[in-house]
Design an enzyme around this catalytic site. Structure first.
Site, PDB file in Angstrom:
ATOM      1  N   ASP A  54       9.186  -3.640  -3.969  1.00 60.18           N
ATOM      2  CA  ASP A  54       8.057  -3.062  -4.717  1.00 60.18           C
ATOM      3  C   ASP A  54       8.523  -2.581  -6.097  1.00 60.18           C
ATOM      4  O   ASP A  54       7.924  -2.910  -7.126  1.00 60.18           O
ATOM      5  CB  ASP A  54       7.447  -1.874  -3.956  1.00 60.18           C
ATOM      6  N   THR A 151       2.734  -4.042   2.008  1.00 66.39           N
ATOM      7  CA  THR A 151       4.158  -3.748   2.215  1.00 66.39           C
ATOM      8  C   THR A 151       4.509  -3.748   3.712  1.00 66.39           C
ATOM      9  O   THR A 151       5.614  -4.141   4.107  1.00 66.39           O
ATOM     10  CB  THR A 151       4.523  -2.395   1.556  1.00 66.39           C
TER      11      THR A 151
HETATM   12  N1  LIG Z   1      -5.988   4.722   4.837  1.00 65.47           N
HETATM   13  C1  LIG Z   1      -6.149   3.592   4.163  1.00 65.47           C
HETATM   14  N2  LIG Z   1      -7.308   2.935   4.226  1.00 65.47           N
HETATM   15  C2  LIG Z   1      -7.473   1.791   3.579  1.00 65.47           C
HETATM   16  N3  LIG Z   1      -6.536   1.207   2.808  1.00 65.47           N
HETATM   17  C3  LIG Z   1      -5.361   1.825   2.698  1.00 65.47           C
HETATM   18  C4  LIG Z   1      -5.099   3.032   3.368  1.00 65.47           C
HETATM   19  N4  LIG Z   1      -3.850   3.404   3.074  1.00 65.47           N
HETATM   20  C5  LIG Z   1      -3.339   2.474   2.240  1.00 65.47           C
HETATM   21  N5  LIG Z   1      -4.269   1.523   2.008  1.00 65.47           N
HETATM   22  C6  LIG Z   1      -4.174   0.372   1.125  1.00 65.47           C
HETATM   23  O1  LIG Z   1      -4.360  -0.819   1.840  1.00 65.47           O
HETATM   24  C7  LIG Z   1      -3.427  -1.781   1.373  1.00 65.47           C
HETATM   25  C8  LIG Z   1      -3.104  -2.718   2.495  1.00 65.47           C
HETATM   26  O2  LIG Z   1      -4.307  -3.296   2.884  1.00 65.47           O
HETATM   27  P1  LIG Z   1      -4.303  -4.415   3.927  1.00 65.47           P
HETATM   28  O3  LIG Z   1      -5.613  -5.079   3.895  1.00 65.47           O
HETATM   29  O4  LIG Z   1      -3.107  -5.273   3.721  1.00 65.47           O
HETATM   30  O5  LIG Z   1      -4.138  -3.625   5.300  1.00 65.47           O
HETATM   31  S1  LIG Z   1      -3.284  -4.026   6.554  1.00 65.47           S
HETATM   32  O6  LIG Z   1      -1.886  -3.729   6.278  1.00 65.47           O
HETATM   33  O7  LIG Z   1      -3.547  -5.457   6.850  1.00 65.47           O
HETATM   34  O8  LIG Z   1      -3.817  -3.190   7.649  1.00 65.47           O
HETATM   35  C9  LIG Z   1      -2.246  -1.002   0.917  1.00 65.47           C
HETATM   36  O9  LIG Z   1      -1.627  -1.726  -0.117  1.00 65.47           O
HETATM   37  P2  LIG Z   1      -0.005  -1.665  -0.278  1.00 65.47           P
HETATM   38  O10 LIG Z   1       0.365  -0.202  -0.333  1.00 65.47           O
HETATM   39  O11 LIG Z   1       0.188  -2.345  -1.585  1.00 65.47           O
HETATM   40  O12 LIG Z   1       0.590  -2.373   0.885  1.00 65.47           O
HETATM   41  C10 LIG Z   1      -2.839   0.304   0.454  1.00 65.47           C
HETATM   42  O13 LIG Z   1      -3.090   0.349  -0.918  1.00 65.47           O
HETATM   43 MG   LIG Z   2       1.832   0.728  -1.034  1.00 66.36          MG
HETATM   44 MG   LIG Z   3       1.692  -2.337  -2.951  1.00 64.85          MG
END
Ligand SMILES: Nc1ncnc2c1ncn2[C@@H]1O[C@H](COP(=O)(O)OS(=O)(=O)O)[C@@H](OP(=O)(O)O)[C@H]1O
Ligand SMILES: [Mg+2]
Ligand SMILES: [Mg+2]
Ligand SMILES: [Mg+2]
Length: 382
Positions: A54, A151
């Site tokens: 990242d 991530t």
């Molecule tokens: N509580 C909550 N609710 C909704 N979304 C959140 C939450 N927390 C984090 N995030 C954000 O969601 C990103 C990941 O989304 P995804 O669609 O990949 O979710 S998952 O990992 O498949 O469950 C993730 O992106 P990255 O941090 O870049 O991985 C977050 O920005």
């Molecule tokens: Mg993140």
């Molecule tokens: Mg990210």
């Protein structure tokens, strides 16, 4: 929009995302090869994860954009900061980021970009990461970067994306999604194969498209494009060919597939299941980490993407900007759950988002889903 507008920005964005995909794949392979190293994966204050990939992608993209367009002209809104990385006890971690970034930037000329004359030191790398501290907003140009989206998928060896977009006066005008573990569709008869990034291309043999991919689009073109990735063991080299992608023609809910986040904490699976059943979707949901979900819709691998975060969670612009543009230009529709366009003008958050996000391959499915949200008494309790 004039045809040439944002061409240079798209050109640079596509190249740097290809570079970043190579960086990530290398780090992911390393992570999966060893037991998870404490030093390479950290938990943030909200318990989400951050890795050397990242920070390294953020530094690389920031450095290339600033070097190409001039740091005084570049505003970047991005996910990561340097808090953890600047602590004295993080020297080992920072060292890994520094070597990862330098190794990646050393490849810049291979992609037709200019890299640094000499190896960057820790302070230059920290500076490149922390320069991405813009808050965006309604006026002017802002790059929007999620260096590693998904991530969790990344550390688990699954799907993840590198997402880079350009917003100009609140409109997303360029979107690039690097999906190192997501394959482009095989298609022997695609006539729309060309390259706008370079006139010389490496042409594929038709049925060996098992590499990851980089998808991209420019606002107002009505086109979205995909290229296989070119690093590591890839059969392709830069400059690379591109193939047009288009959303699925399926508009019968009984034949459609929807995708959603993997983690229940990130999206209300039971609410989505209720909507799915009320509009007559029969296929099981496709749960995929990251903005690869947008890529799947743009490429016609699924018809619907729904995300309903818990009440109080505010969606960030870097989690959506690139994917939304690519789906729209590939023929799809993306709105909030109330049917309104997403508003990228309010800074780092999608403020006043109504309940969640609904992306569809066409208006017919989209209208049905938005209708189902309205009809659902449950939606008030989200
Ligand atoms: N509580 C909550 N609710 C909704 N979304 C959140 C939450 N927390 C984090 N995030 C954000 O969601 C990103 C990941 O989304 P995804 O669609 O990949 O979710 S998952 O990992 O498949 O469950 C993730 O992106 P990255 O941090 O870049 O991985 C977050 O920005
Ligand atoms: Mg993140
Ligand atoms: Mg990210
Ligand atoms: Mg993200």
């Amino acid at each position: 929009m004039e045809k040439e507008k944002y061409s240079e920005e798209l050109n640079v964005a596509v190249r740097v995302v290809h570079m970043a995909c190579g960086l990530c794949q290398k780090v992911q392979k390393g992570l999966l090869g060893n037991a998870l190293d404490d030093d390479e994966v950290k938990s943030k204050d909200d318990d989400s994860l951050v890795t050397i990939a990242d920070w390294s992608v953020q530094a690389t993209v920031s450095w290339i954009l600033s070097n190409t367009f001039g740091s005084e002209n570049v505003s970047i809104v991005a996910e990561e900061d340097v808090q953890t990385l600047s602590k004295p006890e993080s020297a080992g971690l920072l060292g890994k980021v520094v070597s990862t970034v330098n190794e990646c930037l050393a490849q810049a000329s291979r992609y037709g970009l200019e890299g640094p004359d000499k190896t960057l030191g820790p302070s230059e790398i920290l500076e490149a990461i922390s320069r991405c501290n813009s808050n965006g907003g309604p006026l002017g140009r802002h790059w929007v970067l999620d260096p590693v989206d998904g991530t969790l998928g990344f550390v688990r060896g699954g799907q993840y994306a590198v997402a880079l977009a350009l917003i100009d006066n609140a409109e997303v005008v360029v979107g690039v999604l690097g999906c190192p573990n997501y394959h482009m569709k095989r298609d022997r008869h695609n006539k729309h194969q060309q390259n706008h990034i370079s006139s010389e291309v490496s042409v594929p043999s038709p049925d060996v498209l098992e590499e990851g991919c980089v998808m991209y689009s420019k606002k107002g073109t009505g086109e979205a494009w995909v290229q296989p990735t070119v690093y590591g063991d890839s059969k392709y080299e830069w400059p690379n060919f591109a193939k047009q992608v288009r959303v699925s023609p399926i508009d019968d809910p009984a034949l459609a597939t929807f995708c959603e986040p993997v983690e229940r904490a990130n999206s209300n699976h039971s609410f989505a299941a209720g909507l799915a059943s009320s509009v007559g979707l029969r296929n099981k949901p496709l749960r995929v980490y990251s903005m690869v979900k947008y890529a799947a819709i743009a490429q016609g691998d699924a018809e619907i993407f729904m995300k309903f975060a818990r009440a109080g969670y505010k969606e960030k612009i870097w989690d959506h900007a690139a994917g939304v543009l690519i789906v729209q230009e590939a023929g799809g529709v993306v709105t909030d759950a109330g049917g309104r366009s997403l508003d990228f003008s309010k800074g780092i958050y999608l403020e006043s988002l109504d309940r969640g996000i609904v992306a569809c391959s066409g208006t017919k499915l989209h209208e049905k889903l938005i209708g189902a949200v309205y009809a659902s008494w449950e939606s008030s309790s989200l």
